[in-house]
Design a protein around this motif. Structure first.
Motif, short mmCIF file in Angstrom:
data_model
loop_
_atom_site.label_atom_id
_atom_site.label_comp_id
_atom_site.label_asym_id
_atom_site.label_seq_id
_atom_site.Cartn_x
_atom_site.Cartn_y
_atom_site.Cartn_z
N LYS A 165 36.85 -1.46 -19.48
CA LYS A 165 36.13 -1.31 -18.23
C LYS A 165 37.12 -1.48 -17.06
CE LYS A 165 31.86 -3.02 -16.14
NZ LYS A 165 32.30 -2.68 -14.83
N ALA A 166 37.02 -0.61 -16.09
CA ALA A 166 37.96 -0.65 -14.97
C ALA A 166 37.26 -1.29 -13.77
CB ALA A 166 38.42 0.75 -14.62
N TYR A 167 38.03 -2.00 -12.95
CA TYR A 167 37.41 -2.58 -11.75
C TYR A 167 37.99 -1.99 -10.47
CZ TYR A 167 41.57 -5.48 -11.19
OH TYR A 167 42.85 -5.90 -11.01
N ALA A 168 39.16 -1.35 -10.55
CA ALA A 168 39.76 -0.85 -9.31
C ALA A 168 40.73 0.27 -9.61
CB ALA A 168 40.46 -1.98 -8.56
N VAL A 169 41.08 1.04 -8.56
CA VAL A 169 42.03 2.13 -8.71
C VAL A 169 42.78 2.32 -7.40
CG1 VAL A 169 40.31 3.92 -8.17
CG2 VAL A 169 42.31 4.52 -9.52
N TRP A 170 44.08 2.60 -7.49
CA TRP A 170 44.88 2.88 -6.29
C TRP A 170 45.72 4.12 -6.55
CZ3 TRP A 170 44.58 -1.69 -8.91
CH2 TRP A 170 43.89 -2.73 -8.29
N THR A 171 46.07 4.84 -5.49
CA THR A 171 46.96 5.99 -5.64
C THR A 171 48.20 5.74 -4.79
OG1 THR A 171 45.70 7.06 -3.90
CG2 THR A 171 45.20 7.71 -6.15
N VAL A 172 49.34 6.14 -5.32
CA VAL A 172 50.62 5.89 -4.67
C VAL A 172 51.43 7.18 -4.66
CG1 VAL A 172 52.69 4.45 -4.66
CG2 VAL A 172 50.57 3.56 -5.62
N LYS A 173 52.10 7.46 -3.53
CA LYS A 173 53.01 8.60 -3.45
C LYS A 173 54.41 8.14 -3.86
CE LYS A 173 50.47 10.60 0.37
NZ LYS A 173 50.39 10.70 1.81
N ILE A 187 48.78 6.87 -10.28
CA ILE A 187 47.45 6.26 -10.16
C ILE A 187 47.52 4.93 -10.90
CG2 ILE A 187 45.01 6.45 -10.72
CD1 ILE A 187 45.32 9.47 -10.71
N LEU A 188 47.21 3.82 -10.21
CA LEU A 188 47.16 2.51 -10.85
C LEU A 188 45.70 2.16 -11.08
CD1 LEU A 188 50.04 2.44 -9.43
CD2 LEU A 188 49.75 -0.03 -9.39
N VAL A 189 45.40 1.76 -12.30
CA VAL A 189 44.02 1.40 -12.62
C VAL A 189 43.98 -0.06 -13.01
CG1 VAL A 189 42.00 1.99 -14.00
CG2 VAL A 189 43.67 3.75 -13.48
N GLY A 190 43.08 -0.80 -12.38
CA GLY A 190 42.90 -2.20 -12.73
C GLY A 190 41.84 -2.31 -13.81
N PHE A 195 56.14 -0.58 -13.02
CA PHE A 195 55.14 -1.36 -12.30
C PHE A 195 54.82 -2.59 -13.13
CE2 PHE A 195 54.32 2.80 -10.36
CZ PHE A 195 54.13 2.44 -9.04
N VAL A 196 54.29 -3.60 -12.50
CA VAL A 196 53.89 -4.81 -13.24
C VAL A 196 52.53 -4.54 -13.87
CG1 VAL A 196 53.24 -7.24 -13.02
CG2 VAL A 196 55.16 -6.33 -11.71
N THR A 197 52.47 -4.64 -15.18
CA THR A 197 51.20 -4.36 -15.85
C THR A 197 50.59 -5.63 -16.44
OG1 THR A 197 52.44 -3.84 -17.84
CG2 THR A 197 51.82 -1.98 -16.45
N THR A 198 51.25 -6.75 -16.23
CA THR A 198 50.74 -7.98 -16.84
C THR A 198 50.00 -8.85 -15.85
OG1 THR A 198 52.91 -8.91 -16.42
CG2 THR A 198 52.50 -8.09 -18.64
N ALA A 199 49.83 -8.40 -14.61
CA ALA A 199 49.08 -9.18 -13.63
C ALA A 199 48.05 -8.28 -12.95
CB ALA A 199 50.03 -9.75 -12.58
N ARG A 200 47.04 -8.89 -12.45
CA ARG A 200 46.00 -8.13 -11.75
C ARG A 200 46.58 -7.59 -10.44
NH1 ARG A 200 40.19 -9.45 -12.95
NH2 ARG A 200 39.69 -8.65 -10.90
N THR A 201 46.43 -6.30 -10.22
CA THR A 201 46.93 -5.70 -9.00
C THR A 201 45.93 -5.94 -7.87
OG1 THR A 201 48.05 -4.05 -10.33
CG2 THR A 201 47.75 -3.52 -8.01
#
Lengths: 873, 326
Positions: free
Chosen positions: A468-476, A487-490, A515-521
Motif C-alpha cells: 500500500k502506498a501513502y505518498a508519491v513525488w516526482t523529481v527532474k 518518481i518516488l513512492v512512499g 536515493f535513500v530507500t530505508t527511511a520514510r521520505t
C-alpha cells in the motif's frame, strides 16, 4: 372563482449548469490578430470565439452572452483593417457590429444601428445577412419585404463610419436566401437574392410558382449611396440557396443556385444562359425523393483551382468545380467527397491538404476535421450513371456509394448535448452524488449520456505496487528540464518505505541512482541547478549527477543543527524549510559555494504544523515569502514570513502578516494568481499577487491573496468545504499539491474527493475531478504525457491527464439506434430504460439484412468499409 | 509498467450488432454505416422504435436488452408501476402508437406491460389497446393513470390486459404529462397549462378541481410539493404554480368528506362541471430561459444538499433553480 389572484411571492435563483451548445450560425476570419484562422459561432443567446490550435484542438477563447437572439452573422473586413469584425443580425431590430479585444477577453461593439421593430418577425430584417467580401457594404434582409443595405467607410479620424440604412424593400415576396457576390474592389458591391412573389401563387392555380434570382447593386459613386436592382432571372421553382462563387484570381465569380437535385451557375449581374449540373445521388435513393443542398463553404486547394464544398441534407459532401471557356463558365461538375454529420454551417480554414474543416452540427457534437493529401494511386469513386425517367423524360443520373472518410480525418470535437430530450437526475449507480442521465441527439447519432459533475480524467497508466502506498513525488534530473525523471513512492512497509522509479519509454524500478530507500521520505525535489534533494525522516540526502554528495545534515545527530526527526518540509530551488518533530521550524539556504546552510530562523515559541515557500519570481532564484500554519496563543494561525535577503531584522525572521484559522491547517500551497489581469497566458511577472491555499483538517479550503511586495494577506478570503462525505463519515485531511494545468500553475486538492483549481478563460475555477478518491498526488510531465498527474490510490500508482478543461460535466456515452424520447430509472437494479422512436425510418435490424459489406480495395487506407444498398432503382 | 493509453471506446449501438459483419468502423471510432450515413427515408407513417435497458452500475454503461417494437409502432411514453394486485412485482409500462401520421390523430394506441425480473430484464406480460395516443403515464395508488389524447384514464392490471376503471375526457388538446403525489394528481395539457385532479373513490370519478387560467403550451412539468407544481413551456419559460393555502384547506376537507369520513353530503362535484374548476392556480414565479424547455424535475444535485428545479432545453442547456422566499 374562489382562488385569489395575487402576484408571485416565490423567487427563483437561476443557475446555468451547462451552457447551451447548439450552434445556429458560424463564420470564420481573423478576429483576435491578423493571419489567425478563427471561428465565431452563435449559440442563439451567446457568441463564442473558437480557435483551432496547431495540434488541432479547438480552444474556446471567449464566450459572451448577447442578451438577444442571434439569427444571422457575417464576417466584415472593414476598409483599412487587418482584423475582421462580426456583424450580428438579431431579434432586436438592429444591426450590431462587434470586434474582439484580446486584452479584455471580450467582444466590443463598434456600431449599433436601428432599422426596425424588435422580435423575430417575418417583415423585420435580421433573418439573412450577407457582407461584401471587400468590406464596403452589408445587406440584411427579412423573410418578407424589408431589406436594408449599409455601407462602411472611414471618416477623417480614420474611425469606421456606417451609412444611414438604405432601404431596398421587395413587396409581396418571400426571400429564400441572399448572397454577396465576389466582384472585386473595382466594381460596385453586388448582392443576389432568391425571391418568390406570392401574388404569383394564387390559390387553386397549378401553374409553376415564379421564383426569381434578383441582383442588387450598391451604387457608391454618388455621395448618397443607392441600391439599384440590376436584373431578375427566372430560376428553378425549387431553388433554396444562392452561393457566391469566388471571383478574381480564385474563380469565375458569379453565383451558384442550388435547387432540388441540381445546381445552376449564373453570371454576376445576370444575362447569359445558366450552366446546370445534376447532383450525384446515393445508390438506392428513390427517384421521387428530392435532394437539397443545406450547407456550403469555399475549398481552397494548393495546386488546384478553388472549389466549393457543398453538403446535402443527407450529410454527403460534394466538391463543385468549374470548367472555363472563352466566354465564361462552360461546365459545372459536382463530385462526391466524403460523408459527415449534417451541418448547420461548414467552415473551411486554410487550404487542402493541411487545412481544417469545422462542422457546426445540426444536432449533437460539433467537429473539427483536417484535409488529407490525396492518397496516390487510389481510384476515383465509381460513379454509376443510372437511366431514370421522370415526367416522361429520360435522363442519366449519377449515383455513388457512400464510404468511409477518404479526404478528411477528425481532430477534435466540441461537445454539445443539443437537443436534450429528457433528463433524469437520480443516483442509479450507487455513488455519493446523483448522476444526470440525458437523452441527446437525433436519429442514428443519438446517445444516452451519463453526466457527472467534474472534469473528465483519462487514465494514461495504472500499475500495481507491492505494498500500500501513502505518498508519491516526482523529481527532474535538473531544474531546467521540462520532463520528470524519477518518481518516488512512499510505501507503508517498514523494510522498504521508499521505492524509486525512473521515467523513460517505460516506467521502471531504478537502482542506479542512490536515493535513500530505508527511511520514510518527506519530500523530494530539485536543488540549485543540478542537484536533487530528498528529505527523509532522518535527514537530508543530496545527490549530484546521480551520486551522493556528503553533507553535514545528511543524518540526524543529537545535538547538531538538525537534532530531531523531520515531520514536514517545503522546498524551492535554493531553499528548504523543515518542520521538526517538536514543531520547530528550520530554514536552510543554498549558499554561493553550493552548500546548504542554516539561514535566518523565526523566533522560537510557536508550534509549526505546515509550511510552504512562494515560487521564485522571474529571473531570481530565491523565494520571497514563506507561509506557515502555526499554533500560537491557543489558536491556529497562518503566518507570512519574508525569507529573501531583506527578510527579518537582526537574527530572526519577522512575521509580516497573520490570519486566524478556524481549524488545524494540514497543508499549504503558495502560487501565483492566474485570474483577472494576470491570466491569459502572459508570463507571470513580479506584479502578479500570490495566492495562498490553506487546507484544514475539516476538509475546508481557504484561498487568500498575498500581496507580493508587502506580504500582506488580503482581508477578503474565500472559504469552501470540499468534502463530499455523508455526515457520519470522519473528515479526511485536505492535502494540497502544486500542479500545472493548461500551462499555468494549478492546485490539486485531495480529500474524500479530488479537486483541481486552474485558470480558464481568465478566471480561476475550482472543479472536482470525476475520479475515485485520490490519496496523494504530484505533477507529472513526460514526453508521452506533457501535462499530467501521478497519484497513488491504495496499492496502485496511476498516471492521469485532464483533456477537456472548462467542462462542467464529465460525459459517458451510450449510442442509441433511434431518437430517444423518454427514459425512466429502475432504482433497485441500477438500470435505465430508454424508449426510442424515429419517423420516416425502418428498423435498424431489418435494414441490416439489406446491407452487405464490401471490403475496401486497400486495407491500409481509411476507406475500410463500403455500404451497398441492395435494390437500386 | 508500460504506458497503456486510455481510449474511450463506445459500446456498440445494439447488442445484436456486436457480431455482425457490417459494423465496419468507417469513422474510426466505432460508428456503424447505419450511424454514419443514416437510413433511407421510408415515407410518412413509417416508424422504427425500440425499448432499451441500459445498465448504469458497470464501469461503463452498457446496453443489456433491446426490444424492437412491431412494424410502424412508435413508443411514446414509459413509466414504472407497482400494482396493488401484484405486490411483489415491478412493472414497466410503455405507451406506443401504431402508424402515427402528422396528418391524422385518429390512431390506435397500445400499452405494453413488462415485468422486471432478475436485474432489470423485461418480460412482456400483455398488451392493451387504448383509444388515442398514450403520451403520459404515472403510477397512482397501486393502479396507473394514462393520459390518452384529451382523456385521463385510470387502469388496473388484469390477467390478460389492463382493466379500464374510469375516465375524465375534459382536457382540451392532449395530456402532456401526469404526476402524482399522494392523493393528488397533476395533469399538464399541451396547450392549456396545468390542472389538479383528484380521484373520488365513492363515485369512481377523476375530478378536476383546480387549474391555471393562463393558456400555457406546457412541454414538461413536475410537482414540488402537495400544492405546488413547476413546469416549462414551448416558448422558453419555467414557471411555478400554486394552489393558495386557503383553497388547499377547503379542498382537503372536501376530499376527506369524499373519502367517506363524513357521511352523505360530501359529493360536491359532478363530472359534468369538471371542466369548470372551482379553484385557480396562482403563478408564483416565472423565468424566461430563452429556449424551449424539454424537461423539468425536482432533484438534489449533491447528496444532502438542497433540492432544486433542474430543467433542460432544446439547445442542450442544463440549469438549476433554487426556490427561495424573500
Amino acid at each position: 372563482m374562489k382562488g385569489r389572484l395575487r402576484s408571485g411571492r416565490m423567487h427563483l435563483y437561476q443557475l446555468t449548469l451547462q451552457r447551451s451548445n447548439a450552434i445556429n450560425c458560424a463564420v470564420h476570419g481573423s478576429f483576435s490578430s491578423p493571419h489567425v484562422a478563427e471561428i465565431v459561432v452563435a449559440h442563439g443567446k451567446a457568441i463564442e470565439l473558437v480557435r483551432p490550435d496547431a495540434e488541432g484542438k479547438l480552444l474556446s477563447v471567449c464566450h459572451m452572452e448577447c442578451f438577444g437572439l442571434i439569427r444571422s452573422m457575417a464576417t466584415v473586413r472593414l476598409p483599412g483593417a487587418n482584423t475582421d469584425c462580426v456583424a450580428l443580425g438579431s431579434d432586436s431590430g438592429r444591426l450590431a457590429l462587434v470586434h474582439y479585444i484580446p486584452e479584455r477577453h471580450q467582444f466590443e461593439r463598434i456600431h449599433l444601428e436601428t432599422y426596425g421593430k424588435s422580435g423575430c418577425r417575418r417583415t423585420v430584417a435580421g433573418q439573412y445577412m450577407a457582407a461584401d467580401p471587400a468590406g464596403r457594404a452589408l445587406m440584411i434582409a427579412a423573410i418578407e419585404k424589408q431589406r436594408v443595405v449599409y455601407t462602411f467607410d472611414r471618416d477623417s479620424n480614420s474611425l469606421v463610419s456606417i451609412s444611414p440604412p438604405i432601404e431596398a424593400p421587395r413587396h409581396g415576396a418571400i426571400t429564400f436566401a441572399i448572397a454577396a457576390l465576389d466582384v472585386g474592389a473595382k466594381s460596385n458591391p453586388l448582392f443576389a437574392s432568391i425571391d418568390l412573389a406570392y401574388s404569383s401563387v394564387t390559390e387553386g392555380d397549378n401553374t409553376e410558382p415564379h421564383k426569381v434570382l434578383s441582383f442588387y447593386e450598391v451604387d457608391t459613386s454618388s455621395k448618397q449611396a443607392q441600391v439599384v436592382k440590376r436584373a431578375s432571372e427566372a430560376i428553378d421553382a425549387a431553388s433554396n440557396l444562392v452561393i457566391a462563387v469566388p471571383g478574381g484570381a480564385e474563380g469565375p465569380g458569379g453565383v451558384l443556385v442550388c435547387a432540388e437535385n441540381k445546381l445552376a451557375y449564373m453570371r454576376a449581374g445576370g444575362g447569359g444562359d445558366e450552366v446546370v449540373t445534376l447532383l450525384p445521388r446515393r445508390a438506392g435513393m428513390p427517384i421521387t425523393q428530392p435532394l437539397l443542398i443545406t450547407a456550403h463553404t469555399v475549398l481552397r486547394q494548393s495546386g488546384n483551382p478553388t472549389a466549393l464544398l457543398l453538403q446535402s441534407e443527407l450529410g454527403d459532401i460534394y466538391t463543385v468545380s468549374f470548367s472555363m471557356a472563352a466566354n465564361g463558365v462552360s461546365g459545372v461538375s459536382a463530385t462526391y467527397y466524403d460523408t459527415l454529420p449534417v451541418a448547420i454551417a461548414l467552415v473551411a480554414l486554410g487550404s487542402s491538404p493541411g487545412g481544417r474543416l469545422f462542422i457546426a452540427g445540426e444536432f449533437s457534437d460539433h467537429r473539427l476535421y483536417q484535409f488529407l493529401a490525396p492518397v496516390a494511386g487510389l481510384a476515383a469513386d465509381a460513379v454509376d450513371m443510372v437511366q431514370c425517367e421522370a415526367d416522361g423524360e429520360q435522363f442519366q443520373l449519377p449515383h455513388f456509394t457512400p464510404r468511409g472518410l477518404r479526404h478528411l480525418v477528425q481532430l477534435d470535437e466540441l461537445r454539445s448535448l443539443a437537443p436534450v430530450l429528457d433528463l433524469k437526475c437520480v443516483d442509479l449507480a450507487g455513488e455519493d452524488a446523483p448522476q444526470l442521465y440525458a437523452l441527446c441527439g437525433r436519429g442514428p447519432r443519438s446517445s444516452l449520456r451519463t453526466l457527472r459533475h467534474g472534469l473528465g480524467v483519462a487514465e494514461m497508466a495504472v500499475s500495481e505496487l507491492p505494498f500500500k502506498a501513502y505518498a508519491v513525488w516526482t523529481v527532474k534530473a535538473a531544474a531546467k528540464d521540462v520532463h520528470h525523471k524519477y518518481i518516488l513512492v512512499g510505501l507503508a512497509n517498514d523494510a522498504c518505505p521508499t521505492i524509486v522509479l525512473s521515467v523513460g519509454e517505460t516506467v521502471e524500478m531504478c537502482t542506479s541512482v542512490k536515493f535513500v530507500t530505508t527511511a520514510r521520505t518527506i519530500t523530494a525535489g530539485e536543488l540549485g541547478a543540478d542537484m536533487i534533494v530528498q528529505v527523509h525522516q532522518t535527514g537530508l540526502h543530496i545527490l549530484k549527477s546521480g551520486k551522493e554528495l556528503q553533507h553535514p545534515l545528511s543524518k540526524v545527530q543529537p545535538g547538531s543543527v538538525l537534532g530531531k526527526n523531520i515531520k514536514a518540509a517545503a522546498l524551492v530551488s535554493h531553499q528548504v524549510a523543515l518542520i521538526l518533530i517538536d514543531n520547530s521550524l528550520l530554514c536552510l539556504e543554498l549558499n554561493s559555494k553550493g552548500e546548504l546552510v542554516p539561514g535566518k530562523q523565526p523566533e522560537s515559541g510557536s508550534k509549526f504544523e505546515c509550511v510552504a515557500l512562494s515560487p521564485p519570481a522571474e529571473g531570481t532564484q530565491r523565494s520571497k515569502w514563506m507561509a506557515a500554519g502555526v499554533f500560537v496563543d491557543g489558536a491556529w494561525s497562518l503566518f507570512i514570513f519574508r525569507v529573501d535577503a531583506q527578510g527579518g531584522g537582526g537574527g530572526a525572521l519577522r512575521v509580516e502578516s497573520r490570519m486566524l484559522l478556524n481549524g488545524k491547517p494540514l497543508s499549504l500551497c503558495l502560487s501565483h494568481a492566474t485570474d483577472g489581469p494576470w491570466g491569459g497566458g502572459e508570463g507571470v511577472g513580479e506584479e502578479s499577487p500570490l495566492v495562498c491555499f490553506v487546507g484544514l483538517e475539516n476538509e475546508m479550503l481557504i484561498r487568500v491573496h498575498v500581496d507580493s511586495s508587502s506580504g500582506q494577506l488580503s482581508k477578503d478570503f474565500r472559504c469552501r468545504s470540499l468534502g463530499a462525505r455523508s455526515r457520519d463519515d470522519p473528515a479526511q485531511p485536505l492535502k494540497l499539491f502544486k500542479v500545472s494545468a493548461q500551462g499555468q500553475p494549478g492546485v490539486l486538492a485531495l480529500c474524500s474527493r479530488p479537486w483541481l483549481s486552474y485558470s480558464h478563460q481568465g478566471t480561476t475555477l475550482m472543479t472536482p475531478l470525476a475520479y475515485d478518491s485520490i490519496e496523494y498526488g504530484a505533477a507529472f510531465s513526460s514526453p508521452q504525457c506533457a501535462e499530467g498527474l501521478v497519484c497513488v490510490i491504495g496499492s496502485t500508482l496511476r498516471i492521469l491527464a485532464v483533456h477537456h478543461f472548462g467542462e462542467v460535466f464529465h460525459q459517458q456515452t451510450v449510442r442509441l439506434a433511434y431518437t430517444p424520447r423518454k427514459c425512466v430509472g429502475l432504482k433497485d437494479s441500477g438500470a435505465i430504460i430508454v424508449i426510442e422512436s424515429d419517423h420516416n425510418a425502418t428498423k435498424e435490424v431489418a435494414k441490416r439484412h439489406q446491407m452487405t459489406s464490401v471490403p475496401g480495395q486497400d486495407p491500409d487506407h481509411v476507406d475500410v468499409g463500403m455500404l451497398v444498398l441492395v435494390g437500386c432503382i | 509498467m508500460i504506458y497503456t493509453r486510455f481510449l474511450l471506446t463506445y459500446s456498440k449501438s445494439l447488442l445484436t450488432s456486436n457480431t455482425d459483419a457490417d459494423t465496419v468502423d468507417v469513422e474510426g471510432e466505432g460508428y456503424t454505416p447505419y450511424q454514419s450515413f443514416g437510413v433511407q427515408r421510408e415515407g410518412e407513417g413509417k416508424w422504427a422504435s425500440c425499448i432499451r435497458v441500459v445498465d448504469t452500475v458497470q464501469q461503463r454503461s452498457a446496453t443489456k436488452q433491446v426490444i424492437e417494437l412491431a412494424e410502424d409502432e412508435a413508443a411514446v411514453s414509459v413509466c414504472v408501476c407497482n400494482f396493488a394486485d401484484r405486490p411483489n412485482e415491478t412493472l414497466v409500462l410503455v405507451g406506443s402508437v401504431l402508424g402515427l401520421k402528422s396528418s391524422s390523430r385518429a390512431v390506435q394506441g397500445m400499452v405494453h406491460c413488462y415485468s422486471v425480473t432478475d436485474r432489470a430484464h423485461l418480460t412482456l406480460v400483455h398488451k392493451t389497446p387504448v383509444d388515442g395516443i398514450p403520451r403520459a403515464m404515472c403510477a397512482f395508488q397501486g393502479r396507473v393513470l394514462i393520459g390518452c389524447d384529451t382523456a385521463l384514464r385510470l387502469y388496473d392490471i388484469g390477467k390478460k390486459k389492463l382493466l379500464h376503471k374510469c375516465v375524465n375526457k375534459k382536457f382540451s388538446s392532449w395530456i402532456q404529462s401526469v404526476h402524482v403525489l399522494g392523493e393528488r394528481i397533476f395533469v399538464a395539457d399541451a396547450t392549456d397549462s396545468l390542472s389538479f385532479v383528484r380521484y373520488n373513490s365513492l363515485t369512481h370519478d377523476l375530478e378536476c378541481f383546480a387549474s391555471d387560467s393562463r393558456p400555457r403550451w406546457v412541454t414538461a412539468a413536475c410537482d414540488l410539493d402537495y400544492d405546488t407544481i413547476a413546469g416549462g413551456d414551448k416558448f422558453g419559460n419555467v414557471f411555478v404554480c400554486r394552489l393558495s393555502s386557503d383553497s388547499a384547506d377547503n379542498t382537503e376537507q372536501e376530499s376527506n368528506q369524499d373519502a367517506g369520513h363524513s357521511v352523505g353530503s360530501g359529493l360536491s362535484y359532478d363530472t359534468q362541471t369538471a371542466t369548470l374548476p372551482d379553484w385557480e392556480l396562482c403563478e408564483e414565479a416565472l423565468f424566461h430561459v430563452g429556449e424551449t424547455v424539454t424537461s423539468v424535475q425536482k432533484a438534489k444535485l449533491v447528496d444532502g444538499g438542497a433540492e432544486a428545479i433542474i430543467y433542460t432545453t432544446i439547445g442542450g442547456a442544463i440549469g438549476a433553480m433554487q426556490v427561495g422566499r424573500l
